[in-house]
Structures are given as structure tokens and as C-alpha cells.
Design an enzyme around this catalytic site. Structure first.
Site, PDB file in Angstrom:
ATOM      1  N   GLY A  19       0.778  -1.200  -0.082  1.00  0.00           N
ATOM      2  CA  GLY A  19      -0.078   0.077  -0.087  1.00  0.00           C
ATOM      3  C   GLY A  19       0.868   1.179   0.079  1.00  0.00           C
ATOM      4  O   GLY A  19       0.621   2.265   0.739  1.00  0.00           O
ATOM      5  N   SER A  21       1.885   3.446  -2.513  1.00  0.00           N
ATOM      6  CA  SER A  21       1.621   4.365  -3.694  1.00  0.00           C
ATOM      7  C   SER A  21       0.490   5.291  -3.427  1.00  0.00           C
ATOM      8  O   SER A  21      -0.534   4.877  -3.887  1.00  0.00           O
ATOM      9  CB  SER A  21       1.928   3.665  -4.955  1.00  0.00           C
ATOM     10  OG  SER A  21       2.980   3.274  -5.323  1.00  0.00           O
ATOM     11  N   PHE A  22       0.621   6.171  -2.741  1.00  0.00           N
ATOM     12  CA  PHE A  22      -0.586   7.136  -2.429  1.00  0.00           C
ATOM     13  C   PHE A  22      -0.681   7.760  -3.939  1.00  0.00           C
ATOM     14  O   PHE A  22       0.183   8.171  -4.632  1.00  0.00           O
ATOM     15  CB  PHE A  22       0.038   8.163  -1.554  1.00  0.00           C
ATOM     16  CG  PHE A  22      -1.006   9.399  -1.061  1.00  0.00           C
ATOM     17  CD1 PHE A  22      -2.299   8.870  -0.842  1.00  0.00           C
ATOM     18  CD2 PHE A  22      -0.809  10.571  -1.600  1.00  0.00           C
ATOM     19  CE1 PHE A  22      -3.401  10.154  -0.617  1.00  0.00           C
ATOM     20  CE2 PHE A  22      -1.808  11.699  -1.452  1.00  0.00           C
ATOM     21  CZ  PHE A  22      -2.937  11.199  -0.762  1.00  0.00           C
ATOM     22  N   VAL A  25      -4.850   3.844  -7.064  1.00  0.00           N
ATOM     23  CA  VAL A  25      -6.115   3.425  -6.355  1.00  0.00           C
ATOM     24  C   VAL A  25      -5.979   1.826  -5.844  1.00  0.00           C
ATOM     25  O   VAL A  25      -6.346   1.147  -4.622  1.00  0.00           O
ATOM     26  CB  VAL A  25      -7.378   3.429  -7.099  1.00  0.00           C
ATOM     27  CG1 VAL A  25      -8.572   2.962  -6.534  1.00  0.00           C
ATOM     28  CG2 VAL A  25      -7.594   4.919  -7.466  1.00  0.00           C
ATOM     29  N   GLU A 173       9.263   9.676 -14.055  1.00  0.00           N
ATOM     30  CA  GLU A 173       8.731   8.230 -13.780  1.00  0.00           C
ATOM     31  C   GLU A 173       8.732   7.501 -15.041  1.00  0.00           C
ATOM     32  O   GLU A 173       8.337   6.480 -15.352  1.00  0.00           O
ATOM     33  CB  GLU A 173       7.157   8.414 -13.401  1.00  0.00           C
ATOM     34  CG  GLU A 173       6.785   9.239 -12.154  1.00  0.00           C
ATOM     35  CD  GLU A 173       6.887   8.444 -11.128  1.00  0.00           C
ATOM     36  OE1 GLU A 173       6.355   7.223 -10.993  1.00  0.00           O
ATOM     37  OE2 GLU A 173       7.307   8.963 -10.010  1.00  0.00           O
ATOM     38  N   ARG A 213       3.472  13.262 -10.276  1.00  0.00           N
ATOM     39  CA  ARG A 213       4.528  12.531 -10.112  1.00  0.00           C
ATOM     40  C   ARG A 213       5.701  13.201 -11.318  1.00  0.00           C
ATOM     41  O   ARG A 213       6.870  12.693 -10.947  1.00  0.00           O
ATOM     42  CB  ARG A 213       4.685  11.102 -10.203  1.00  0.00           C
ATOM     43  CG  ARG A 213       3.760  10.360  -9.185  1.00  0.00           C
ATOM     44  CD  ARG A 213       4.222   9.130  -8.906  1.00  0.00           C
ATOM     45  NE  ARG A 213       3.072   8.117  -8.385  1.00  0.00           N
ATOM     46  CZ  ARG A 213       3.253   6.801  -8.543  1.00  0.00           C
ATOM     47  NH1 ARG A 213       4.306   6.223  -8.865  1.00  0.00           N
ATOM     48  NH2 ARG A 213       2.173   5.879  -7.876  1.00  0.00           N
ATOM     49  N   HIS A 249      -0.193   7.957 -13.848  1.00  0.00           N
ATOM     50  CA  HIS A 249       1.035   8.065 -14.923  1.00  0.00           C
ATOM     51  C   HIS A 249      -0.090   8.551 -16.331  1.00  0.00           C
ATOM     52  O   HIS A 249      -1.101   7.662 -16.179  1.00  0.00           O
ATOM     53  CB  HIS A 249       1.601   6.596 -14.747  1.00  0.00           C
ATOM     54  CG  HIS A 249       2.658   6.259 -13.998  1.00  0.00           C
ATOM     55  ND1 HIS A 249       2.808   5.219 -13.329  1.00  0.00           N
ATOM     56  CD2 HIS A 249       3.595   7.264 -13.497  1.00  0.00           C
ATOM     57  CE1 HIS A 249       3.779   5.418 -12.644  1.00  0.00           C
ATOM     58  NE2 HIS A 249       4.211   6.495 -12.555  1.00  0.00           N
ATOM     59  N   ASP A 251       0.167   6.601 -18.815  1.00  0.00           N
ATOM     60  CA  ASP A 251      -0.040   5.342 -19.523  1.00  0.00           C
ATOM     61  C   ASP A 251      -1.179   4.542 -18.763  1.00  0.00           C
ATOM     62  O   ASP A 251      -1.632   3.391 -19.125  1.00  0.00           O
ATOM     63  CB  ASP A 251       1.045   4.394 -19.609  1.00  0.00           C
ATOM     64  CG  ASP A 251       1.590   3.692 -18.185  1.00  0.00           C
ATOM     65  OD1 ASP A 251       1.058   4.200 -17.389  1.00  0.00           O
ATOM     66  OD2 ASP A 251       2.673   2.954 -18.181  1.00  0.00           O
ATOM     67  N   CYS A 371       2.553  -1.231 -17.912  1.00  0.00           N
ATOM     68  CA  CYS A 371       3.517  -0.987 -16.982  1.00  0.00           C
ATOM     69  C   CYS A 371       4.582  -2.182 -16.891  1.00  0.00           C
ATOM     70  O   CYS A 371       5.658  -1.698 -16.330  1.00  0.00           O
ATOM     71  CB  CYS A 371       2.615  -0.953 -15.622  1.00  0.00           C
ATOM     72  SG  CYS A 371       1.470   0.080 -15.311  1.00  0.00           S
TER      73      CYS A 371
HETATM   74  O1  SUG Z   1       4.480   3.358  -9.019  1.00  0.00           O
HETATM   75  N1  SUG Z   1       2.432   0.360  -7.880  1.00  0.00           N
HETATM   76  C1  SUG Z   1       3.268   1.239  -8.861  1.00  0.00           C
HETATM   77  C2  SUG Z   1       2.607   0.924  -9.893  1.00  0.00           C
HETATM   78  C3  SUG Z   1       3.405   1.247 -11.354  1.00  0.00           C
HETATM   79  C4  SUG Z   1       2.612   1.211 -12.534  1.00  0.00           C
HETATM   80  N2  SUG Z   1       3.230   1.585 -13.737  1.00  0.00           N
HETATM   81  C5  SUG Z   1       2.723   2.444 -14.885  1.00  0.00           C
HETATM   82  N3  SUG Z   1       1.530   2.847 -14.592  1.00  0.00           N
HETATM   83  N4  SUG Z   1       3.515   2.591 -15.739  1.00  0.00           N
HETATM   84  C6  SUG Z   1       3.453   2.669  -8.488  1.00  0.00           C
HETATM   85  O2  SUG Z   1       2.687   3.253  -7.977  1.00  0.00           O
HETATM   86  C7  SUG Z   1       2.716  -0.228  -5.408  1.00  0.00           C
HETATM   87  C8  SUG Z   1       3.307  -1.057  -4.376  1.00  0.00           C
HETATM   88  C9  SUG Z   1       2.758  -1.429  -3.282  1.00  0.00           C
HETATM   89  O3  SUG Z   1       1.671  -0.777  -2.805  1.00  0.00           O
HETATM   90  O4  SUG Z   1       3.329  -2.214  -2.545  1.00  0.00           O
HETATM   91  C10 SUG Z   1       3.575   0.337  -6.653  1.00  0.00           C
HETATM   92  O5  SUG Z   1       4.470   0.692  -6.251  1.00  0.00           O
END
Ligand code: SUG
Length: 453
Positions: A19, A21-22, A25, A173, A213, A249, A251, A371
Site C-alpha cells: 500500500g 503508492s499514495f 487506487v 517516472e 509525479r 501516470h 499510461d 506497466c
Molecule cells: O508506482 N505500484 C506502482 C505501479 C506502477 C505502474 N506503472 C505504470 N503505470 N507505468 C506505482 O504506483 C505499489 C506498491 C505497493 O503498494 O506495495 C506500486 O508501487
């Protein structure tokens, strides 16, 4: 000749739901849930195997060394590896998930890559993303830089830049906010850089709930470093309201490949203007038309896009110049999104086929098919200069399945991260992997020989 290789991140043995990555979702929804690293890695490999089997060039980027105890030591946790781990578990358990994060699987965030055809010096340019917005992700930049240099060693062909300074003003990013369009991979194209906010425009609308970001200043620096002429670049601000809805992001709200750009009408702060600029530059510089697929709110809402990750599909070219949409299974399970995709494929849109993949383990951390891959366009000569061991083929796929089944756990809960056995298992697995991929020693624990656990 030039081809686009998909470098997929191999999911590491410590995949867990922290959890962390604020603003993401899925990450928040699955905080503390039971993860299955073995299944996560096998699901990712299955996507690589299937794409390789239909002729899409495929390669691998290895997981990063975890736990990253150097971070704990910098924060004042002392002792040998076991002691540091024990102290963090007792005193700051929320840091454990970050030290153990397998987020390097999402290689769309590993780096921004510009092909030689677009760069003034005729080299392929790489800048590892600083990922400074999240503590667990900022750990990735150093290993990514080392791995990319090992995979693309020849300085006459490959230019490796340092990650941008890790400060909020230069948040970067990687390729998740960068799209390269060209009629054919070997021909010069146009590059779209998407950012969330800019210090130069303090009064421009910005997200209110969740962080942006990527900054304009970072995106502009990448274009400059990569020597992409200004006339080949489009810089566009992501719509701040979509960031607040979980589009952390670009993407997650648009995807482009060759001459196709598939996007949601709410993707950009300035509406259709950046898309028109992209199409205009594309046409002027390449002499060809950009094919646009624009999804409206009535096709699917931004929240449907976040729930299903439709725009996080990959677009790939099949033999016969057909375009395939590589979509997450969640799109198939969502009646409206499925209906929309199937109508696109059946109609005269540029999308010819769709295939759905079960990537649930990655999806629960907020990462879909796109991703999980970093695209690198290489000419034949550049491809020949790349380290051969990371190229995916059926034999490597089989060796990796056996390696995963030998080393990976099938369940990890937050409390398991305190178990020193996980550290030993992980290092053993990764040490074996670098030999399997012929990469030499790329991990700190191999370089320093400091396995005191
Ligand atoms: O940076 N999730 C990644 C997901 C990255 C997705 N990448 C792209 N959209 N290209 C992030 O938010 C979750 C980790 C955790 O909650 O343990 C995480 O890092």
C-alpha cells in the site's frame, strides 16, 4: 531495419502489497493483502511467452536486490543484516514493505528511452527515472542504471544519462509518461512527453488530492538530454482531475504505438490541443497520417479506465501489419469496456485484434500489461550490440519457470517480511538469476560480497 523490443520486468521473489503508492487506487485497496510472488512472476512470464510466440521481440529486465538494507542503515538502523531487519520490524514496520518492494517489475517506469532515429547524435538514449515521489520506487534508479549499462554497453551506440536529480521539481517516472510515434520503427518520429505539473506555471490547475509525479522541467530535460530536436517533441500536461481519480501516470489514460494513438478525451489538461499538435507534427515530419482513437466519457468513464486499465494495454504489431491490443483480463470482465473494445476491433478502427491476459497479481499493485514493459527500438546493429542473455526465447522461458518454481514463495503477508529466511532465499535466487541471464554481478550484495545474514 529496426524493431521494438519489449523489456518486461521479471517479478521479484518479494512481491508484496505494501500500500505504498499514495494516489494509486489499486495499491491502496490491496494494502496488507496476501500476495503470491510465484503466481505474479508466472503471470508476467506467460505474457512474455505468448507475445514472443506471435513474433513480438521480447527481452527481460531482472528484479532488483531486496531487501534494500542500505536504506535502513542510512536511516540509522545499525547491526548486521539480521539485526537491521529485526530492528526495522520492531521499530518501523511500515518501512519493511518498502525495503522489500518488488516494484521494479513495472519497467515502464525504469527509464525514458529515445531511439537513435530521433536523436541528433544517432545514438539510443537512456535516462533511468528518479521515481523520487515514492520511497520504495526511488530505490530503483541506481540498479536500473547499472542493469541498462550492462545490457547496452557500447558507448558509440548507447548514451546513458544519470537519473535526474531526485527532487520534487524534477520528478521523473520514465516511459510511463513518454510515447514515441513513427510510421516505422526505423524512421524518425515524434515524441510525446506528458507531465503533471510545473513550477513555471504556478497558477495552472494542479491535482488537489494526489501527487503529480512528473514535472514539465523533468520532461524538458529528458528531451534535451536525449537530443530530440524541439520540432519532434510535444510536451503536454496531464489533466489534473484525472490524477485525482487515480491516473497517476499517463499510461493509465493513453497509449501509442507506431502510427496509432489511443486516448481518453480527458487525458490532457488542454483537451484536444496536444493531440492536434501531435498529429500536425507527425504529419509534417513523417509525411504520413497519425491514426487517432479517441474514447469519450460515453464509451467509458475515467473511473472505468482506472478500474480496468484499458489504456494500460500494449499495442503491438502482428505479422501482416495488424495491430493487437494486449489488454488486462479486467477489461474482458467489465461489460461496457469489453463491448467498447470489441466494437473497436470489429469496426474500422486501427485496432485489429484484442487478447486478454491474467496479470492480477501485478494489477493489484496498480500495474497492467503496459506497466510491465519498457520499449526499446533498436536497429539491427544496435540489437547485435546488446547483451544477448536477456533476450527472451522459449528455452529461457522454460529455465525461468523452473527457477521461479525452485525459489519463489506462493504467499507473503506483511508479517513474513520480518523473516530473515526471506532475505537469504531472495539473494540465493537473484545470484542464480544473474548467471542464468549472463549479466555478471549487477547487485550490491554480489559486488560488496556483504552477505552477513
Ligand atoms: O508506482 N505500484 C506502482 C505501479 C506502477 C505502474 N506503472 C505504470 N503505470 N507505468 C506505482 O504506483 C505499489 C506498491 C505497493 O503498494 O506495495 C506500486 O508501487
Amino acid at each position: 531495419m529496426a524493431r521494438e523490443l519489449n523489456f518486461d520486468g521479471l517479478v521479484g521473489p518479494t512481491h508484496n502489497y505494501g500500500g505504498l503508492s499514495f494516489g494509486n487506487v489499486a495499491s491502496a485497496e490491496h494494502a496488507g493483502a496476501l500476495s503470491n510472488p510465484r503466481q505474479a512472476a508466472l503471470q508476467g512470464l506467460e505474457k512474455m511467452r505468448a507475445l514472443h510466440a506471435i513474433g513480438v521481440p521480447q527481452a527481460i529486465l531482472p528484479p532488483h536486490p531486496r531487501p534494500e538494507l542500505a536504506l535502513a542503515r542510512r536511516l540509522g538502523f545499525e547491526g548486521d543484516d539480521r539485526e537491521v531487519l529485526g530492528r526495522v520490524a520492531r521499530e518501523l514496520p511500515q518501512l519493511l514493505a518498502a525495503l522489500y518492494s518488488a516494484s521494479a517489475m513495472w519497467t515502464a517506469n525504469a527509464a525514458t528511452v529515445s531511439p537513435s532515429a530521433d536523436s541528433a547524435d544517432g545514438r539510443v538514449h537512456f535516462t533511468p527515472a528518479n521515481l523520487q515521489n515514492k520511497i520504495h520506487r526511488h530505490l530503483e534508479a541506481e540498479t536500473t542504471a547499472r542493469v541498462l549499462r550492462a545490457v547496452f554497453p557500447d558507448p558509440a551506440r548507447f548514451a546513458h544519462h544519470l537519473p535526474l536529480p531526485g527532487t520534487a521539481a524534477l520528478g521523473d517516472e520514465g516511459a510511463a509518461n513518454h510515447t514515441r510515434l513513427a510510421p516505422e520503427h526505423r524512421l524518425p518520429g515524434v515524441q510525446l512527453f506528458v507531465y503533471g505539473e510545473s513550477a513555471a506555471h504556478p497558477w495552472a490547475p494542479r491535482p488537489r488530492l494526489f501527487p503529480a509525479r512528473q514535472t514539465l522541467e523533468a520532461s524538458a530535460a529528458l528531451a534535451r538530454l536525449h537530443r530530440v530536436p524541439a520540432e519532434r517533441c510535444v510536451l503536454a500536461q496531464q489533466h489534473p482531475e484525472t490524477i485525482d481519480q487515480g491516473v497517476f501516470h499517463n499510461d493509465v489514460i493513453s497509449v501509442g504505438h507506431r502510427d496509432v494513438f489511443f486516448y481518453h478525451e480527458r487525458a490532457f489538461a488542454e483537451g484536444e490541443a496536444p493531440v492536434l499538435e501531435l498529429a500536425e507534427k507527425y504529419e509534417r515530419l513523417t509525411g504520413a497520417r497519425l491514426r487517432l482513437v479517441r474514447a469519450t466519457d460515453s464509451d467509458l468513464t475515467v473511473s472505468d479506465a482506472v478500474a480496468t486499465y484499458l489504456f494500460n494495454s500494449q499495442l503491438v504489431t502482428l505479422p501482416g501489419e495488424r495491430t493487437l491490443l494486449v489488454a488486462p483480463r479486467e477489461c474482458e470482465e467489465h461489460p461496457q469496456v469489453r463491448g467498447y473494445v470489441e466494437a473497436l476491433v470489429a469496426g474500422d478502427s486501427p485496432l485489429d485484434e484484442v487478447r486478454y491476459f491474467d496479470l492480477r497479481q501485478s494489477m493489484h499493485g496498480g500495474g497492467g500489461p503496459a506497466c510491465l514493459r519498457l520499449r526499446v527500438v533498436l536497429t539491427e546493429a544496435e540489437e547485435a550490440a546488446m547483451a544477448p542473455g536477456v533476450r527472451f526465447d522459449t528455452a529461457l522461458g522454460e529455465r525461468l519457470v523452473a527457477w521461479i518454481e525452485r525459489h519463489y514463495r506462493d504467499r507473503i503477508l506483511p508479517a513474513d517480511l520480518a523473516d530473515p529466511a526471506l532475505l537469504v532465499e531472495t539473494r540465493t535466487a537473484l545470484d542464480e538469476l544473474t548467471r542464468l541471464l549472463g549479466l555478471g554481478s549487477v547487485y550490491d550484495f554480489q559486488l560488496a560480497g556483504s552477505g552477513s545474514a
